[in-house]
Write a protein that holds these residues in place. Structure first.
Motif, short mmCIF file in Angstrom:
data_model
loop_
_atom_site.label_atom_id
_atom_site.label_comp_id
_atom_site.label_asym_id
_atom_site.label_seq_id
_atom_site.Cartn_x
_atom_site.Cartn_y
_atom_site.Cartn_z
N SER A 9 5.21 2.84 -0.44
CA SER A 9 4.67 3.56 0.71
C SER A 9 4.25 5.00 0.40
O SER A 9 3.63 5.65 1.23
N THR A 59 -0.83 -5.87 0.79
CA THR A 59 -0.21 -5.39 2.01
C THR A 59 0.55 -6.57 2.64
O THR A 59 0.24 -7.74 2.33
N THR A 84 1.90 -0.51 1.49
CA THR A 84 1.30 -0.21 2.78
C THR A 84 -0.22 -0.18 2.67
O THR A 84 -0.78 -0.12 1.56
N ASP A 85 -0.88 -0.22 3.83
CA ASP A 85 -2.34 -0.12 3.83
C ASP A 85 -2.79 1.19 3.20
O ASP A 85 -3.81 1.23 2.49
N GLN A 86 -2.03 2.26 3.44
CA GLN A 86 -2.40 3.56 2.90
C GLN A 86 -2.31 3.58 1.37
O GLN A 86 -3.17 4.15 0.69
N LEU A 88 -2.54 0.90 -0.63
CA LEU A 88 -3.61 0.05 -1.15
C LEU A 88 -4.94 0.80 -1.14
O LEU A 88 -5.70 0.74 -2.11
N ALA A 89 -5.19 1.53 -0.05
CA ALA A 89 -6.43 2.30 0.04
C ALA A 89 -6.48 3.40 -1.02
O ALA A 89 -7.54 3.69 -1.58
N HIS A 96 -13.11 0.36 2.30
CA HIS A 96 -12.46 -0.60 3.19
C HIS A 96 -11.88 -1.76 2.37
O HIS A 96 -12.44 -2.87 2.36
N GLN A 98 -9.55 -4.91 1.05
CA GLN A 98 -9.16 -6.13 1.76
C GLN A 98 -7.66 -6.43 1.64
O GLN A 98 -7.24 -7.53 1.94
N GLY A 99 -6.90 -5.45 1.21
CA GLY A 99 -5.46 -5.64 1.18
C GLY A 99 -4.93 -6.31 -0.06
O GLY A 99 -3.73 -6.60 -0.15
#
Length: 269
Positions: A9, A59, A84-86, A88-89, A96, A98-99
């Motif tokens: 995270s 994610t 987390t998405d954050q 991964l980004a 954008h 895709q996880g």
């Protein structure tokens, strides 16, 4: 709810920075690693080159949606790390993601090994000379895969195939066929000739139209730079210079011309 202690995270962690740094060519070369983004690319990595996979990041939502990837990674003994998405980004090269993201080691093979497969039957290969655009390079690799090429040979002056944009544009085809990297153009052409491949230059000014080209024997399609094409010294080394017939448009871009030529080779087989 107690936070999952195994969930990555911290976007500033050393691991996240290390993965993100693989967007730079110098780091990729030094570390011997590159990034594969998206479910299709990661799926093909785990199916066709599992020994190259080092880590898979998903994610929680992606882990549920793409449960097959978790199973494939487990079968291959590849660590799967939830994030987390954050995070991964932060690791991704796309705005954008895709996880799903994986880190892999290079999959290219020696020139002789790749060409040995091409001379079995009426095989054909693709030679990329001074191709600089990531999207074009990736699309040609994808087309070579789709139409049954035996290998793709990429010259030392071309774009780095492990560039994230190239990897994404191959949509997993990078892991389906032998790939040779970093060889000077004269050495590539000479090796093709030694292995009995006819050298066919794809060039709009060619004297042979594609429908009239002999594609029944083992051959190599030699493709040039997006802006200036193939230099005279390369054209002179080829057995034939082939043009794609065009009705009205001024020209075709590299990826479009390559697709047409590769389809013709596939049909001739």
């Amino acid at each position: 709810m107690t936070p999952d202690p195994d969930l990555l995270s911290n976007v500033r962690s050393e691991r996240v920075r290390a993965v993100r740094s693989l967007g730079r060519r110098a780091v990729r070369q030094r570390q011997g690693r590159f990034v594969v983004e998206g479910p299709q690319g990661v799926r093909e990595l785990l199916r066709y080159a599992p020994g190259s996979a080092r880590d898979v990041y998903l994610t929680p939502a992606a882990a549920d949606r793409y449960a097959e990837l978790v199973s494939l990674a487990g079968e291959a003994g590849v660590p799967v790390r939830a994030c987390t998405d954050q995070v991964l980004a932060a690791m991704s090269d796309t705005p954008h993601p895709q996880g799903v993201l994986a880190v892999a080691s290079p999959v290219d093979v020696p020139l002789g090994e790749a060409l040995a497969a091409a001379t079995d039957g009426a095989g054909f290969v693709v030679v990329l000379t001074n191709v600089r655009d990531p999207g074009n390079a990736g699309t040609v690799i994808r087309g070579a895969d789709a139409f049954g090429a035996s290998a793709v040979l990429v010259s030392d002056a071309s774009v780095d195939v492990y560039n994230p944009k190239v990897v994404r544009s191959t949509v997993g085809s990078l892991f389906h066929l032998p790939l040779v990297l970093g060889v000077p153009v004269p050495d590539l052409l000479q090796a093709c000739r030694v292995h009995g491949l006819r050298l066919l230059a794809a060039d709009g000014g060619g004297g042979t139209m594609l429908p009239d080209a002999d594609l029944t024997a083992p051959h190599a399609w030699v493709l040039g730079n997006e802006a200036w094409g193939l230099p005279e010294e390369v054209l002179d080394q080829c057995d034939d210079v082939v043009a794609v017939p065009i009705v009205r448009a001024e020209s075709l871009n590299l990826a479009m011309a390559a697709t047409v030529c590769l389809h013709a080779s596939s049909a001739a087989r």
